[in-house]
Write a protein that holds these residues in place. Structure first.
Motif, PDB file in Angstrom:
ATOM      1  N   PHE A  48       6.123   4.444 -22.493  1.00 60.53           N
ATOM      2  CA  PHE A  48       6.891   5.677 -22.646  1.00 60.53           C
ATOM      3  C   PHE A  48       5.963   6.859 -22.431  1.00 60.53           C
ATOM      4  O   PHE A  48       4.748   6.755 -22.619  1.00 60.53           O
ATOM      5  N   ALA A  49       6.559   7.982 -22.079  1.00 62.94           N
ATOM      6  CA  ALA A  49       5.836   9.251 -22.027  1.00 62.94           C
ATOM      7  C   ALA A  49       6.723  10.297 -22.664  1.00 62.94           C
ATOM      8  O   ALA A  49       7.954  10.166 -22.664  1.00 62.94           O
ATOM      9  N   LEU A  50       6.099  11.330 -23.216  1.00 60.99           N
ATOM     10  CA  LEU A  50       6.900  12.403 -23.788  1.00 60.99           C
ATOM     11  C   LEU A  50       6.352  13.758 -23.389  1.00 60.99           C
ATOM     12  O   LEU A  50       5.159  13.928 -23.137  1.00 60.99           O
ATOM     13  N   VAL A  51       7.281  14.697 -23.309  1.00 60.59           N
ATOM     14  CA  VAL A  51       6.990  16.094 -23.016  1.00 60.59           C
ATOM     15  C   VAL A  51       7.746  16.909 -24.052  1.00 60.59           C
ATOM     16  O   VAL A  51       8.955  16.742 -24.203  1.00 60.59           O
ATOM     17  N   PHE A  52       7.037  17.779 -24.764  1.00 52.81           N
ATOM     18  CA  PHE A  52       7.649  18.625 -25.791  1.00 52.81           C
ATOM     19  C   PHE A  52       7.301  20.075 -25.458  1.00 52.81           C
ATOM     20  O   PHE A  52       6.126  20.460 -25.504  1.00 52.81           O
ATOM     21  N   THR A  64       6.841  28.879 -19.966  1.00 54.88           N
ATOM     22  CA  THR A  64       7.284  27.811 -20.857  1.00 54.88           C
ATOM     23  C   THR A  64       6.054  27.246 -21.566  1.00 54.88           C
ATOM     24  O   THR A  64       5.080  26.869 -20.908  1.00 54.88           O
ATOM     25  N   TRP A  65       6.103  27.200 -22.886  1.00 52.70           N
ATOM     26  CA  TRP A  65       4.952  26.740 -23.674  1.00 52.70           C
ATOM     27  C   TRP A  65       5.001  25.219 -23.818  1.00 52.70           C
ATOM     28  O   TRP A  65       6.010  24.653 -24.216  1.00 52.70           O
ATOM     29  N   ILE A  66       3.894  24.572 -23.508  1.00 50.24           N
ATOM     30  CA  ILE A  66       3.753  23.124 -23.662  1.00 50.24           C
ATOM     31  C   ILE A  66       3.161  22.857 -25.048  1.00 50.24           C
ATOM     32  O   ILE A  66       2.067  23.334 -25.359  1.00 50.24           O
ATOM     33  N   HIS A  67       3.880  22.088 -25.872  1.00 53.05           N
ATOM     34  CA  HIS A  67       3.421  21.774 -27.223  1.00 53.05           C
ATOM     35  C   HIS A  67       2.820  20.380 -27.348  1.00 53.05           C
ATOM     36  O   HIS A  67       1.970  20.158 -28.211  1.00 53.05           O
ATOM     37  N   TRP A  68       3.282  19.441 -26.523  1.00 57.53           N
ATOM     38  CA  TRP A  68       2.758  18.076 -26.640  1.00 57.53           C
ATOM     39  C   TRP A  68       3.076  17.309 -25.375  1.00 57.53           C
ATOM     40  O   TRP A  68       4.215  17.313 -24.897  1.00 57.53           O
ATOM     41  N   THR A 111      -6.498  22.103 -28.041  1.00 53.59           N
ATOM     42  CA  THR A 111      -6.048  22.259 -26.654  1.00 53.59           C
ATOM     43  C   THR A 111      -5.365  21.017 -26.096  1.00 53.59           C
ATOM     44  O   THR A 111      -4.767  21.078 -25.030  1.00 53.59           O
ATOM     45  N   SER A 112      -5.451  19.890 -26.800  1.00 54.41           N
ATOM     46  CA  SER A 112      -4.700  18.713 -26.369  1.00 54.41           C
ATOM     47  C   SER A 112      -4.098  18.062 -27.599  1.00 54.41           C
ATOM     48  O   SER A 112      -4.483  18.352 -28.729  1.00 54.41           O
ATOM     49  N   GLY A 113      -3.132  17.190 -27.358  1.00 54.58           N
ATOM     50  CA  GLY A 113      -2.390  16.610 -28.464  1.00 54.58           C
ATOM     51  C   GLY A 113      -1.320  17.577 -28.948  1.00 54.58           C
ATOM     52  O   GLY A 113      -1.041  18.600 -28.309  1.00 54.58           O
ATOM     53  N   TYR A 114      -0.735  17.259 -30.067  1.00 57.34           N
ATOM     54  CA  TYR A 114       0.387  18.021 -30.614  1.00 57.34           C
ATOM     55  C   TYR A 114      -0.067  19.316 -31.271  1.00 57.34           C
ATOM     56  O   TYR A 114      -0.996  19.319 -32.092  1.00 57.34           O
ATOM     57  N   VAL A 115       0.587  20.405 -30.917  1.00 56.31           N
ATOM     58  CA  VAL A 115       0.556  21.643 -31.694  1.00 56.31           C
ATOM     59  C   VAL A 115       2.014  22.043 -31.872  1.00 56.31           C
ATOM     60  O   VAL A 115       2.773  22.114 -30.924  1.00 56.31           O
ATOM     61  N   THR A 127      12.415  21.571 -26.556  1.00 45.59           N
ATOM     62  CA  THR A 127      12.964  20.468 -25.791  1.00 45.59           C
ATOM     63  C   THR A 127      12.008  19.279 -25.800  1.00 45.59           C
ATOM     64  O   THR A 127      10.852  19.414 -25.394  1.00 45.59           O
ATOM     65  N   LEU A 128      12.509  18.147 -26.278  1.00 49.65           N
ATOM     66  CA  LEU A 128      11.765  16.898 -26.251  1.00 49.65           C
ATOM     67  C   LEU A 128      12.372  16.005 -25.184  1.00 49.65           C
ATOM     68  O   LEU A 128      13.573  15.727 -25.216  1.00 49.65           O
ATOM     69  N   MET A 129      11.544  15.582 -24.241  1.00 55.16           N
ATOM     70  CA  MET A 129      11.955  14.633 -23.210  1.00 55.16           C
ATOM     71  C   MET A 129      11.109  13.373 -23.369  1.00 55.16           C
ATOM     72  O   MET A 129       9.886  13.463 -23.503  1.00 55.16           O
TER      73      MET A 129
END
Length: 168
Positions: A48-52, A64-68, A111-115, A127-129
């Motif tokens: 799986f992969a996720l984009v938040f 658009t801000w990338i959170h995870w 700068t990487s991982g979840y914020v 938005t979580l994909m």
């Protein structure tokens, strides 16, 4: 495929965003990721992969801000627990978030991982994909969103998406 995240009064729980307790903050950013349940993934899913991301950030910061970003999550991990970004970091790769971009002078610790969400102006819909993939992608930690988009071409078996509101 379906995904679910527990909400509190229709919102992402405070512990995963700007009202997180001090123990779950780093450099003034929430770092405890929320739990995700994945159901009905295709039988031939390998990872799986996720984009938040936060589309509602565009009027505030101009993009658009990338959170995870996370990829190569084993197909057996359909119940991603809270704080997986930190506690299970050795089980999958995580990409850069918007704190890594040149427009933001981000602290390298975040700068990487979840914020987590920190909407400055009003409640934002985050938005979580989640993507079911037929292979492990050739990505390494600190990859960029565009790297994922290119690597995932031709490997996406299914995609699920939900909006998670978080209060300002």
């Amino acid at each position: 495929m379906q995904i679910s995240v527990p909400l509190v009064n229709g919102m992402l729980a405070d512990e995963y965003g700007k009202y997180a307790p001090a123990a779950d903050m780093l450099a003034d950013h929430p770092i405890k990721s929320f739990p995700i349940k994945i159901t009905d993934a295709p039988a031939d899913t390998k990872t799986f992969a996720l984009v938040f991301i936060d589309y509602d950030s565009t009027p505030v910061c101009g993009f658009t801000w990338i959170h995870w970003l996370a990829a190569n999550i084993p197909a057996t991990l359909t119940d991603i627990p809270a704080n997986a970004s930190r506690e299970l970091a050795d089980k999958f790769v995580q990409g850069n978030n918007s704190n890594a971009g040149s427009l933001v002078s981000g602290n390298p610790l975040i700068t990487s991982g979840y914020v987590g969400p920190q909407p400055p102006d009003k409640t934002h819909d985050y938005t979580l994909m989640v993507f079911a993939l037929d292979d492990t992608l050739p990505l390494e930690n600190k990859y960029w969103l565009n790297d994922f988009i290119h690597a995932a071409k031709g490997h996406i078996l299914a995609k699920a998406q939900i909006d998670l509101p978080s209060r300002s």
